[in-house]
Design a protein around this motif. Structure first.
Motif, PDB file in Angstrom:
ATOM      1  N   THR A 104       0.798  -1.324   0.076  1.00 25.38           N
ATOM      2  CA  THR A 104       0.038   0.019   0.020  1.00 25.38           C
ATOM      3  C   THR A 104       0.849   1.201   0.127  1.00 25.38           C
ATOM      4  O   THR A 104       0.613   2.106  -0.937  1.00 25.38           O
ATOM      5  CB  THR A 104      -0.810   0.100   1.158  1.00 25.38           C
ATOM      6  OG1 THR A 104      -1.759  -0.963   0.821  1.00 25.38           O
ATOM      7  CG2 THR A 104      -1.621   1.382   1.444  1.00 25.38           C
ATOM      8  N   ILE A 105       1.964   1.092   0.744  1.00 26.49           N
ATOM      9  CA  ILE A 105       2.759   2.400   0.829  1.00 26.49           C
ATOM     10  C   ILE A 105       3.237   2.588  -0.646  1.00 26.49           C
ATOM     11  O   ILE A 105       3.500   3.829  -1.094  1.00 26.49           O
ATOM     12  CB  ILE A 105       3.933   2.220   1.804  1.00 26.49           C
ATOM     13  CG1 ILE A 105       3.606   2.217   3.159  1.00 26.49           C
ATOM     14  CG2 ILE A 105       4.954   3.309   1.403  1.00 26.49           C
ATOM     15  CD1 ILE A 105       4.216   1.753   4.308  1.00 26.49           C
ATOM     16  N   GLY A 106       3.995   1.515  -1.170  1.00 28.11           N
ATOM     17  CA  GLY A 106       4.301   1.749  -2.590  1.00 28.11           C
ATOM     18  C   GLY A 106       3.533   2.214  -3.645  1.00 28.11           C
ATOM     19  O   GLY A 106       3.601   2.923  -4.658  1.00 28.11           O
ATOM     20  N   MET A 107       2.234   1.603  -3.512  1.00 28.16           N
ATOM     21  CA  MET A 107       1.369   2.184  -4.301  1.00 28.16           C
ATOM     22  C   MET A 107       0.925   3.496  -4.203  1.00 28.16           C
ATOM     23  O   MET A 107       0.583   4.251  -5.264  1.00 28.16           O
ATOM     24  CB  MET A 107       0.085   1.267  -4.426  1.00 28.16           C
ATOM     25  CG  MET A 107      -1.194   1.368  -5.143  1.00 28.16           C
ATOM     26  SD  MET A 107      -0.955   1.379  -6.747  1.00 28.16           S
ATOM     27  CE  MET A 107      -0.821  -0.658  -6.792  1.00 28.16           C
ATOM     28  N   SER A 108       0.929   3.952  -2.985  1.00 29.89           N
ATOM     29  CA  SER A 108       0.224   5.286  -2.729  1.00 29.89           C
ATOM     30  C   SER A 108       1.295   6.276  -3.243  1.00 29.89           C
ATOM     31  O   SER A 108       1.039   7.346  -3.503  1.00 29.89           O
ATOM     32  CB  SER A 108      -0.014   5.544  -1.381  1.00 29.89           C
ATOM     33  OG  SER A 108       1.040   5.627  -0.366  1.00 29.89           O
ATOM     34  N   MET A 109       2.608   6.032  -3.095  1.00 26.59           N
ATOM     35  CA  MET A 109       3.690   6.748  -3.632  1.00 26.59           C
ATOM     36  C   MET A 109       3.521   6.972  -5.095  1.00 26.59           C
ATOM     37  O   MET A 109       3.749   8.068  -5.757  1.00 26.59           O
ATOM     38  CB  MET A 109       5.007   6.179  -3.307  1.00 26.59           C
ATOM     39  CG  MET A 109       5.366   6.294  -1.739  1.00 26.59           C
ATOM     40  SD  MET A 109       6.867   5.281  -1.152  1.00 26.59           S
ATOM     41  CE  MET A 109       8.259   6.236  -2.164  1.00 26.59           C
ATOM     42  N   ALA A 110       3.108   5.752  -5.965  1.00 28.65           N
ATOM     43  CA  ALA A 110       3.030   6.005  -7.203  1.00 28.65           C
ATOM     44  C   ALA A 110       1.966   6.543  -7.611  1.00 28.65           C
ATOM     45  O   ALA A 110       2.118   7.374  -8.511  1.00 28.65           O
ATOM     46  CB  ALA A 110       2.936   4.631  -7.880  1.00 28.65           C
TER      47      ALA A 110
END
Length: 449
Positions: free
Chosen positions: A288-294
């Motif tokens: 989720t953290i990686g997705m939100s940064m994208a």
């Protein structure tokens, strides 16, 4: 720059997923990177060194929030300018960011180095670990300049649509850190100081590789040494967007220290169990953290291009993918909680308590799927003040008070204590839905104008 790509065209969900996967892998590598020092020191050094690395890394983690917050601001601004095709503003922002981050990195290094002794004392560091902790912090403070430079370069690349190259830089740092940790700690018996040297050197190497890459591949827009300077309008933009992120991350981290203090009063087993779940959930949140940064980088480009509907679809896609993965994490936590918590401890009593806590805490995996991606959307539009406001409201009006309240209830278990986390996140969900509707109306007016 071959990897540069526009995030304003093509199928939204395919583009988002392709762009987000390297973010997720980078987050995973960084999580492993952060655990290497403690693992190696735990195997080949004294207990005092383990305590020093654990304590020192927390302090350096707080210091790095400042760098990461302002680097996120550069990513947002770069994405907006790139989406709008404003090459002159891109060059000015790049030049201003170089000056700004040199100043911030040097200032942070000096402050941490000068005040490391009172900070270590405030953290109630065990007497045997004081000197190793001071050495660890001093050496790592020097490496803050590398952290600042590396994050600026990665932020620029991601804003321009390249999420794969930053993953390479993280991988390089991981390899060097692991090798140097083993050599310095195991072979040269340098303890906490050796772990700090390994970390700082690995960060420096990664930063050097990033500079070489930029020099050979180019930025994708005209930029020269003459663009480097005190462009106050761009520096102000970095400060305006970055400060709320810095404040939010720093105060949120401090709130977890408050929660730790509350839970520590419930006994050693409970404290250990909560610590285990904290480490485990850190890994569960990575997708989720990686997705939100994208989502943040992609929304910034589409905001700059005036494609507000596409940015909104990007946010929806981020929520969908993250929610699906979060749901899997919840199911696994309820069905295989004992096996998962056993990875971090062999104490059966701690495992039992941690499993209870994990069940209710894990419910937050599906709620943060909504919140983190909404935050990515808001940040991409430069609305970082709101993300700070709702996060702090949920933390200090929800999570901390609820934890304190549950801890004072008779017969309460960690199963009930875990509800404080998803319960507080619901506050953010409500506030974000309200603000999203407000933004939708505002963007509709802009589109009509």
């Amino acid at each position: 720059m071959k990897e540069k790509m526009s995030l304003t065209e093509g199928n939204v969900y395919k583009t988002l997923l392709t762009f987000a996967v390297p973010f997720m892998l980078a987050q995973l590598l960084q999580a492993l990177y952060g655990a290497v020092d403690l693992m190696v020191v735990g195997q080949f050094a004294a207990t005092a060194d383990v305590s020093a690395v654990s304590m020192g890394s927390q302090i350096m983690y707080l210091a790095s929030f400042v760098v990461l917050g302002f680097a996120s601001a550069v990513t947002v601004l770069m994405g907006q300018y790139f989406g709008a095709g404003q090459e002159k503003r891109l060059a000015k922002l790049m030049g201003a960011a170089i000056v700004f981050f040199i100043f911030i990195s040097v200032l942070l290094s000096v402050l941490v180095a000068c005040f490391r002794r009172p900070i270590v004392a405030f953290m109630n560091t065990p007497a045997e670990a004081v000197e190793p902790a001071l050495d660890y912090i001093l050496i790592c403070s020097i490496g803050l300049s590398f952290v600042g430079g590396y994050n600026v370069v990665c932020g620029i690349l991601r804003a321009l649509g390249d999420s794969k190259t930053p993953l390479l830089f993280v991988a390089i740092a991981c390899v060097f850190n692991i090798v140097l940790d083993i050599v310095l700690v195991r072979n040269f018996h340098m303890g906490a100081g050796g772990a700090a040297l390994a970390t700082s050197f690995a960060q420096g190497i990664s930063f050097l590789f990033s500079l070489i890459y930029l020099r050979k591949r180019g930025l994708g827009f005209p930029f020269s040494v003459r663009d480097i300077g005190l462009h106050w309008d761009q520096i102000w933009n970095i400060i305006k967007i970055g400060t709320p992120i810095v404040v939010q991350n720093s105060l949120t981290e401090m709130s977890f220290l408050l929660i730790t203090m509350i839970i520590n009063g419930m006994g050693l087993v409970v404290s250990a169990a909560v610590g285990v779940v904290g480490k485990l959930v850190g890994f569960l949140f990575i997708p989720t953290i990686g997705m939100s940064m994208a989502v943040s980088a992609m929304c910034a480009q589409n905001y700059g291009a005036g494609k507000f509907d596409r940015a909104r679809e990007c946010m929806k896609g981020g929520i969908f993918f993250s929610f699906a993965l979060g749901a899997v994490a919840v199911v696994c936590s309820w069905l295989f909680g004992t096996s998962m918590t056993s990875l971090f401890t062999s104490d059966p009593e701690v495992v039992s308590q941690a499993t209870l806590y994990l069940k209710t805490y894990s419910l937050d995996c599906v709620l943060v799927a909504i919140i983190f991606n909404m935050n990515g959307y808001f940040n991409g539009f430069g609305q970082t003040f709101f993300t700070m406001a709702h996060s702090l409201a949920a933390t200090f009006l929800g999570r901390v008070p609820l934890t304190f309240l549950f801890s004072r209830m008779s017969g309460v278990t960690l199963f009930e204590m875990g509800l404080a986390v998803p319960g507080s996140t619901l506050i953010s969900v409500i506030l974000c839905i309200w603000y999203l509707q407000r933004m939708k109306k505002r963007n509709a007016k802009k589109k009509e104008g």
